[in-house]
Design a protein around this motif. Structure first.
Motif, PDB file in Angstrom:
ATOM      1  N   VAL B  29       0.801  -1.196  -0.157  1.00 35.26           N
ATOM      2  CA  VAL B  29       0.057   0.160  -0.031  1.00 35.26           C
ATOM      3  C   VAL B  29       0.987   1.225   0.016  1.00 35.26           C
ATOM      4  O   VAL B  29       0.500   2.226  -0.925  1.00 35.26           O
ATOM      5  N   ALA B  30       1.821   1.209   0.789  1.00 39.25           N
ATOM      6  CA  ALA B  30       2.800   2.372   0.969  1.00 39.25           C
ATOM      7  C   ALA B  30       3.322   2.676  -0.678  1.00 39.25           C
ATOM      8  O   ALA B  30       3.605   3.637  -0.916  1.00 39.25           O
ATOM      9  N   ARG B  31       3.801   1.474  -1.023  1.00 37.42           N
ATOM     10  CA  ARG B  31       4.786   1.495  -2.384  1.00 37.42           C
ATOM     11  C   ARG B  31       3.614   2.280  -3.418  1.00 37.42           C
ATOM     12  O   ARG B  31       4.042   2.925  -4.415  1.00 37.42           O
ATOM     13  N   GLU B  32       2.343   1.803  -3.234  1.00 38.56           N
ATOM     14  CA  GLU B  32       1.253   2.146  -4.401  1.00 38.56           C
ATOM     15  C   GLU B  32       1.120   3.721  -3.955  1.00 38.56           C
ATOM     16  O   GLU B  32       0.803   4.275  -5.007  1.00 38.56           O
ATOM     17  N   GLN B  33       0.849   4.141  -2.735  1.00 39.75           N
ATOM     18  CA  GLN B  33       0.608   5.658  -2.734  1.00 39.75           C
ATOM     19  C   GLN B  33       1.987   6.328  -3.183  1.00 39.75           C
ATOM     20  O   GLN B  33       1.629   7.625  -3.634  1.00 39.75           O
ATOM     21  N   TYR B  34       3.013   5.776  -2.877  1.00 40.82           N
ATOM     22  CA  TYR B  34       4.256   6.508  -3.387  1.00 40.82           C
ATOM     23  C   TYR B  34       4.242   6.753  -5.017  1.00 40.82           C
ATOM     24  O   TYR B  34       4.540   7.794  -5.390  1.00 40.82           O
ATOM     25  N   ARG B  35       3.710   5.755  -5.366  1.00 36.56           N
ATOM     26  CA  ARG B  35       3.520   5.837  -6.972  1.00 36.56           C
ATOM     27  C   ARG B  35       2.593   6.758  -7.308  1.00 36.56           C
ATOM     28  O   ARG B  35       2.910   7.393  -8.373  1.00 36.56           O
ATOM     29  N   ALA B 216       8.264  22.255  -1.425  1.00 37.57           N
ATOM     30  CA  ALA B 216       6.918  22.561  -1.114  1.00 37.57           C
ATOM     31  C   ALA B 216       6.542  21.739   0.231  1.00 37.57           C
ATOM     32  O   ALA B 216       5.326  21.820   0.605  1.00 37.57           O
ATOM     33  N   GLY B 217       7.650  21.068   0.937  1.00 41.58           N
ATOM     34  CA  GLY B 217       7.086  20.218   1.941  1.00 41.58           C
ATOM     35  C   GLY B 217       6.301  19.193   1.752  1.00 41.58           C
ATOM     36  O   GLY B 217       6.027  18.619   0.772  1.00 41.58           O
ATOM     37  N   GLY B 218       5.617  18.835   2.807  1.00 40.28           N
ATOM     38  CA  GLY B 218       4.514  17.826   3.078  1.00 40.28           C
ATOM     39  C   GLY B 218       3.084  18.401   3.425  1.00 40.28           C
ATOM     40  O   GLY B 218       2.874  19.523   2.824  1.00 40.28           O
ATOM     41  N   GLY B 219       2.378  17.615   3.784  1.00 40.63           N
ATOM     42  CA  GLY B 219       1.009  18.135   4.374  1.00 40.63           C
ATOM     43  C   GLY B 219      -0.133  17.436   3.410  1.00 40.63           C
ATOM     44  O   GLY B 219      -1.312  17.657   3.844  1.00 40.63           O
ATOM     45  N   PHE B 220       0.334  16.890   2.518  1.00 40.22           N
ATOM     46  CA  PHE B 220      -0.751  16.089   1.589  1.00 40.22           C
ATOM     47  C   PHE B 220      -1.603  15.165   2.296  1.00 40.22           C
ATOM     48  O   PHE B 220      -1.097  14.019   3.148  1.00 40.22           O
ATOM     49  N   PRO B 221      -2.912  15.387   2.182  1.00 38.36           N
ATOM     50  CA  PRO B 221      -3.964  14.682   3.253  1.00 38.36           C
ATOM     51  C   PRO B 221      -4.199  13.190   2.677  1.00 38.36           C
ATOM     52  O   PRO B 221      -4.113  12.934   1.537  1.00 38.36           O
ATOM     53  N   VAL B 222      -4.791  12.427   3.508  1.00 34.96           N
ATOM     54  CA  VAL B 222      -5.464  11.107   3.505  1.00 34.96           C
ATOM     55  C   VAL B 222      -6.744  11.343   3.930  1.00 34.96           C
ATOM     56  O   VAL B 222      -6.915  11.840   4.864  1.00 34.96           O
ATOM     57  N   SER B 223      -7.709  10.213   3.226  1.00 37.67           N
ATOM     58  CA  SER B 223      -9.007  10.251   4.017  1.00 37.67           C
ATOM     59  C   SER B 223      -8.967   9.309   5.086  1.00 37.67           C
ATOM     60  O   SER B 223      -8.741   8.348   5.120  1.00 37.67           O
ATOM     61  N   TYR B 224      -9.315  10.213   6.294  1.00 41.24           N
ATOM     62  CA  TYR B 224      -9.530   9.332   7.399  1.00 41.24           C
ATOM     63  C   TYR B 224     -11.109   9.105   7.482  1.00 41.24           C
ATOM     64  O   TYR B 224     -11.736   8.269   6.494  1.00 41.24           O
ATOM     65  N   TYR B 260       0.866  10.789   3.632  1.00 48.41           N
ATOM     66  CA  TYR B 260       0.340  10.253   2.286  1.00 48.41           C
ATOM     67  C   TYR B 260       0.704   8.989   1.951  1.00 48.41           C
ATOM     68  O   TYR B 260       0.158   8.091   1.438  1.00 48.41           O
ATOM     69  N   VAL B 261       2.126   8.756   2.085  1.00 51.15           N
ATOM     70  CA  VAL B 261       2.664   7.443   1.753  1.00 51.15           C
ATOM     71  C   VAL B 261       2.252   6.356   2.831  1.00 51.15           C
ATOM     72  O   VAL B 261       1.738   5.288   2.620  1.00 51.15           O
ATOM     73  N   ALA B 262       2.494   6.704   4.067  1.00 51.23           N
ATOM     74  CA  ALA B 262       2.341   5.669   5.012  1.00 51.23           C
ATOM     75  C   ALA B 262       1.203   5.513   5.901  1.00 51.23           C
ATOM     76  O   ALA B 262       0.755   4.164   6.103  1.00 51.23           O
ATOM     77  N   ALA B 263       0.117   6.468   6.006  1.00 47.68           N
ATOM     78  CA  ALA B 263      -1.041   6.378   6.584  1.00 47.68           C
ATOM     79  C   ALA B 263      -1.872   5.108   6.264  1.00 47.68           C
ATOM     80  O   ALA B 263      -2.332   4.200   6.858  1.00 47.68           O
ATOM     81  N   PRO B 264      -2.268   5.050   4.962  1.00 48.51           N
ATOM     82  CA  PRO B 264      -3.084   4.077   4.438  1.00 48.51           C
ATOM     83  C   PRO B 264      -2.692   2.727   4.369  1.00 48.51           C
ATOM     84  O   PRO B 264      -3.452   1.704   4.484  1.00 48.51           O
ATOM     85  N   ALA B 265      -1.287   2.489   5.101  1.00 52.46           N
ATOM     86  CA  ALA B 265      -0.583   1.117   4.933  1.00 52.46           C
ATOM     87  C   ALA B 265      -0.695   0.544   6.278  1.00 52.46           C
ATOM     88  O   ALA B 265      -0.597  -0.661   6.325  1.00 52.46           O
ATOM     89  N   GLY B 266      -1.423   1.251   7.214  1.00 50.39           N
ATOM     90  CA  GLY B 266      -1.304   0.822   8.400  1.00 50.39           C
ATOM     91  C   GLY B 266      -2.841   0.415   9.083  1.00 50.39           C
ATOM     92  O   GLY B 266      -3.800   1.143   9.022  1.00 50.39           O
ATOM     93  N   VAL B 267      -2.917  -0.492   9.788  1.00 48.17           N
ATOM     94  CA  VAL B 267      -4.121  -1.016  10.507  1.00 48.17           C
ATOM     95  C   VAL B 267      -3.737  -1.286  11.849  1.00 48.17           C
ATOM     96  O   VAL B 267      -2.985  -2.086  12.052  1.00 48.17           O
ATOM     97  N   GLY B 356      -6.060   3.424   8.727  1.00 44.11           N
ATOM     98  CA  GLY B 356      -5.321   4.657   8.356  1.00 44.11           C
ATOM     99  C   GLY B 356      -4.180   4.848   9.212  1.00 44.11           C
ATOM    100  O   GLY B 356      -4.067   6.178   9.493  1.00 44.11           O
ATOM    101  N   THR B 357      -3.559   4.043   9.972  1.00 43.34           N
ATOM    102  CA  THR B 357      -2.736   4.276  11.183  1.00 43.34           C
ATOM    103  C   THR B 357      -1.268   4.151  10.789  1.00 43.34           C
ATOM    104  O   THR B 357      -0.556   3.907  11.785  1.00 43.34           O
ATOM    105  N   GLY B 358      -0.839   4.112   9.704  1.00 44.14           N
ATOM    106  CA  GLY B 358       0.472   3.887   9.138  1.00 44.14           C
ATOM    107  C   GLY B 358       1.453   4.968   9.519  1.00 44.14           C
ATOM    108  O   GLY B 358       2.607   4.959   9.410  1.00 44.14           O
ATOM    109  N   ALA B 359       0.669   5.972   9.860  1.00 42.92           N
ATOM    110  CA  ALA B 359       1.862   7.602   9.978  1.00 42.92           C
ATOM    111  C   ALA B 359       1.649   8.070  11.194  1.00 42.92           C
ATOM    112  O   ALA B 359       0.449   8.237  11.662  1.00 42.92           O
ATOM    113  N   TYR B 360       2.972   8.345  11.903  1.00 47.06           N
ATOM    114  CA  TYR B 360       2.806   8.910  13.129  1.00 47.06           C
ATOM    115  C   TYR B 360       2.000   8.260  14.108  1.00 47.06           C
ATOM    116  O   TYR B 360       1.110   9.008  14.975  1.00 47.06           O
TER     117      TYR B 360
END
Lengths: 380, 380
Positions: B29-35, B216-224, B260-267, B356-360
């Motif tokens: 999932v993280a790889r796919e988000q990166y892509r 331009a930094g980060g901040g790109f959001p994911v759907s919670y 954006y990359v990591a959050a969706p990868a985690g449950v 959505g708990t893959g980040a932070y």
């Protein structure tokens, strides 16, 4: 000022070189604080709240001094037993426990458990049969720097009903517990809950159930930047409230100090990573970045609730600063509203001592946010 | 709803039995988000913000996919290099670093450093001579669920002056960085900072200094719980802002996605410890206590900022709940204002999946507050 000399024990720690950040715990100070509170509450059972600081040498010193313990998990039970405590001197004071943790405690000889709901009572009946139980009731935590929510404690009428159930189901309905909030500044804040407990005692006595323990919880404050009343003032206020509301049916008093015992024993050595100005506006204070912050042990600076006293090696003219922690997280700011002043010539690399950091610090620190290691503790 | 199927990659994780709490990371999932983000920002340098989730297999997968990295500490540098990243692909994006950490990075081949003050620039000159530097400027973070403070970034006129100093002192004045705040919901929020950066580029160009990188930094959001705009909307908005403000002098774009990359990868698998009513008032929601909370990895629930989607095994009629964590700390409450509903017959022992708990999350968890172990991670 940090501490009132006649009231709070003082760490005898030389400002030696330390790899920062590092929390230095002086066990003698904790032992002295224990002695003070035990003297003030003569006759009460003092259960040290292990969560405040679970360092083994500190627990060993408290065991030797005659202290009992309030535990919140398996690991804390194991630590207390490893420190030489008798399981009969442990109270599993956390009202919310997994069934297997209750069973674990029971297997190790723990026989006193707190609860505040029917579901938890069911678990205790099943996994710790015959044990003594304390029912926790909601208390007002007005006045606490770190106020409690409604997370713990049921309403008094439910406590009455649940204690009847406890008796029917073979448990020992031992008493009522409450907690007025950590770092509670007002001695008079215990009285309303003492009154509530007394009413529950009375109502149950009329149903043939004799409670015997009043657990007045923790919350006893220490002097951070602002001096607090001596512990004797808290003992006097609680004693008076008990006499007023319990009359002839004096309960056994139990208290659970954590911060009071551990906080003054700790000095956190931190290093200035950077002193920065971010604009040409002279009214904007300097930003001072330390190598410890909210995620490295100073979690209680959330909303600037606990305002620690800072001590620099050098004196000299001071000026206002904003204090921030070392992580990339923008909420990792210690103080930006509370007025803090540090030397005008403060520079990166200087060591600052954060006083009164013996409680609720090291165990809070993150395992590795930003790749930073957890706060190291050295016990003396 | 949790995720929009066409936008965010989905973890293919069976609801197998896990000892809770446990965070399961699906690297695919993280790889796919990166892509996805690399496709949306075609031509930009994508630096994954390691602090979001530093699990080695995740970093290895990102290295293989061609990702670069934004690091915040020695440990993160070591991790990236261990994962096979080239030091030239690392940016030490934390504007506040100890001198010895700059030297450590430099010794390992890192040649790009962020700063936002004169004091930090001094350190980089001394410990990373000749390196490329990005000056971070203050940005407005209005609209972010996790807004930034003034902790990082200087005012634009100071950035101009500091970049001149950087050039004079032998550093490579590479570009300007800003950050609009994590989980930034509004694509248009990047524009004011892009405009600021463009003005700095212009002013320096007139002084003979040609910057080339716009970070331009980060901040790109994911759907919670609430769907967010697709990443293409953010790429389009930033691209348009760059064209508008930079004109012919197009900078190289650099971004630092973490969440954006990591959050969706985690449950996160958690267990219900207790469902309780604390009063006879039917209007008071049930309290649901989980075995993970604010000190065990869900730090971003502070002030209910991040509202994770929960998933229970069983469907059925729902009712409102207050969600709390497992520690004795009364601030360890996840959600009491945000409306959450869980099955009416929810009981202790049931497993809940927090999506959505893959980040932070895992890196935030405390080393052992209340004697509870840190959040365990399993990578698949």
């Amino acid at each position: 000022m940090t501490v009132t000399a006649d009231e709070t024990a003082q760490p005898a720690i030389a400002a030696g070189p330390h790899q920062t950040p590092c929390l230095v715990i002086d066990v003698d100070v904790a032992r002295e604080q224990y002695r003070r509170i035990a003297d003030a509450f003569a006759g009460a059972h003092i259960h040290y709240a292990v969560k405040a600081n679970p360092e083994l040498p500190l627990l060993q010193a408290l065991v030797a001094a005659g202290c009992r313990f309030d535990v919140a998990s398996r690991a804390e039970i194991d630590l207390c037993l490893a420190a030489g405590a008798s399981p009969g001197d442990l109270s599993y004071g956390h009202p919310i426990k997994k069934s297997e943790d209750i069973a674990y405690a029971y297997a190790r000889g723990v026989r006193m458990f707190a609860f505040d709901s029917e579901g938890e009572l069911d678990k205790i009946v099943r996994h710790a049969p015959g044990s003594s139980v304390l029912c926790r009731v909601l208390a007002s935590s007005k006045g606490a720097r770190w106020p409690l929510s409604r997370k713990f404690g049921c309403v008094p009428e439910m406590a009455v009903d649940l204690m009847k159930v406890a008796a029917l189901r073979g448990l020992d309905p031992a008493g009522i517990a409450f907690h007025v909030g950590s770092q509670q500044l007002y001695p008079e804040r215990w009285e309303p809950s003492v009154a509530t407990a007394a009413a529950i005692f009375t109502e149950l006595r009329e149903s043939g159930i004799s409670l015997r323990i009043l657990n007045a919880g923790g919350g006893f404050p220490v002097s951070y930047r602002t001096p607090v009343a001596p512990i004797s003032a808290y003992a006097a206020a609680i004693g008076a409230a008990v006499r007023r509301h319990f009359g002839l049916f004096t309960p056994s008093l139990m208290i659970e100090p954590g911060r009071y015992v551990a906080a003054p024993a700790g000095v956190l050595y931190t290093q200035v990573v950077l002193v920065a100005r971010k604009s040409y506006d002279d009214d904007e204070p300097r930003w001072v970045y330390l190598d410890v912050g909210r995620f490295g042990g100073l979690a209680e600076t959330e909303e600037e609730a606990i305002q620690y006293e800072l001590s620099t090696v050098r004196a000299g003219p001071d000026g206002p600063v904003i204090l921030a922690g070392p992580t990339c997280d923008s909420v990792d700011i210690l103080y930006q509203h509370a007025p803090y002043d540090l030397p005008l010539d403060l520079a990166a690399g200087e060591v600052i001592r954060i006083l009164g950091t013996g409680a609720y610090t090291a165990t809070y620190s993150s395992v590795g946010f930003n790749g930073l290691p957890p706060l190291r503790t050295v016990v003396r």
